[in-house]
Scaffold this active site. Structure first.
Site, mmCIF file in Angstrom:
data_model
loop_
_atom_site.group_PDB
_atom_site.id
_atom_site.type_symbol
_atom_site.label_atom_id
_atom_site.label_comp_id
_atom_site.label_asym_id
_atom_site.label_seq_id
_atom_site.Cartn_x
_atom_site.Cartn_y
_atom_site.Cartn_z
ATOM 1 N N LYS A 74 -65.381 -1.762 -148.701
ATOM 2 C CA LYS A 74 -66.096 -2.601 -149.345
ATOM 3 C C LYS A 74 -67.159 -3.699 -148.873
ATOM 4 O O LYS A 74 -68.248 -3.782 -149.102
ATOM 5 C CB LYS A 74 -65.278 -3.090 -150.461
ATOM 6 C CG LYS A 74 -66.068 -4.008 -151.844
ATOM 7 C CD LYS A 74 -65.115 -5.013 -152.447
ATOM 8 C CE LYS A 74 -65.099 -6.335 -151.564
ATOM 9 N NZ LYS A 74 -64.308 -7.352 -152.586
ATOM 10 N N ASP A 95 -66.221 -2.572 -155.682
ATOM 11 C CA ASP A 95 -65.438 -3.655 -156.073
ATOM 12 C C ASP A 95 -64.599 -3.475 -157.217
ATOM 13 O O ASP A 95 -64.507 -2.363 -157.989
ATOM 14 C CB ASP A 95 -66.345 -4.938 -156.110
ATOM 15 C CG ASP A 95 -67.105 -5.045 -157.266
ATOM 16 O OD1 ASP A 95 -67.284 -3.954 -157.861
ATOM 17 O OD2 ASP A 95 -67.682 -6.277 -157.833
#
Ligand code: SF4
Length: 236
Positions: free
Chosen positions: A139, A158
């Site tokens: 991420k 996320d």
């Protein structure tokens, strides 16, 4: 008049072919693009190191709080060596308001040490290099690559992206890396970077974590999890 019973999510998804799912995903994307034309990373930064530090600080915090903290932080700490040279407790105090400050300070020192020792003080500009930094997962690497280097290697997943991918029936996976794999298979590469920010905007505005506002959702007819009391028509 009796309202038609809404199709359960599982039945909808079981009846959907891969080609239909891709078309539905494309329709969702186009509507979100129209609704959120300015969707972008809300963290303030001017260098790859600042992007990296801001992303670390954003865990369990708001972008507004991170921006407030980094306004002073980035004036004080300009190079990885500056973070490493800070006396014990000082960095913790400087980032205190973002929460989990002990853990975040440890992460920042760890990745700054690696950047100094292995990358000559420069944040690496590859997925492999970023993933070699302690505490950096895909991420963060995707966010830094896309925003600081203009490189797109995947989709940053996320908490908002994960929740929306699940509710929209685009991925049933728990592991963010597998969610990313599912999403990259549904959208053209040219849209990967923007998709993260479209889903985040929609997650914050409408598809909220505790209670989604399905009655106001612009993709309700494309969503197998919609709770709106209107008839849902499977996309074909
Ligand atoms: S219809 Fe509801 S669950 Fe589906 S994306 Fe919209 S707000 Fe989220």
């Amino acid at each position: 008049m009796v309202k038609p019973k809404a199709e359960p999510k599982a039945a909808w998804l079981a009846a959907e072919s891969p080609a239909q799912k891709r078309r539905r995903a494309g329709a969702v994307r186009r509507r979100l693009e129209r609704a959120y034309p300015g969707a972008k990373c809300a963290l303030n930064f001017s260098t790859p190191l600042e992007m990296l530090i801001a992303t670390v600080l954003s865990a369990q915090s708001t972008d507004a709080m991170v921006n407030k903290v980094t306004a002073g932080l980035f004036r004080k700490y300009r190079r990885p060596e500056d973070y490493l040279a800070s006396p014990p407790g000082e960095l913790e105090r400087d980032i205190h308001s973002t929460g989990f400050f002990n853990q975040k300070a440890r992460s920042i020192r760890g990745l700054c040490r690696k950047i100094v020792e292995d990358y000559g003080g420069r944040v690496p500009d590859t997925m492999e290099g970023l993933l070699s930094l302690p505490g950096v997962a895909r991420k963060t690497a995707n966010i830094v690559l896309g925003n600081a280097f203009g490189k797109v290697e995947g989709i940053a997943v996320d908490t908002h992206v994960h929740r929306l991918a699940s509710r929209l029936g685009l991925s049933a996976e728990d592991d963010p890396n597998k969610v990313e794999r599912d999403l990259t298979g549904l959208f053209p590469r040219s849209r990967w970077f923007q998709l993260t920010y479209l889903l985040i905007e929609h997650g914050r505005a409408i598809c909220k974590a505790p209670r989604p506002l399905c009655e106001e959702c612009l993709v309700g007819d494309l969503c197998p999890s919609s709770r709106a009391p209107t008839r849902r028509v499977p996309f074909a």
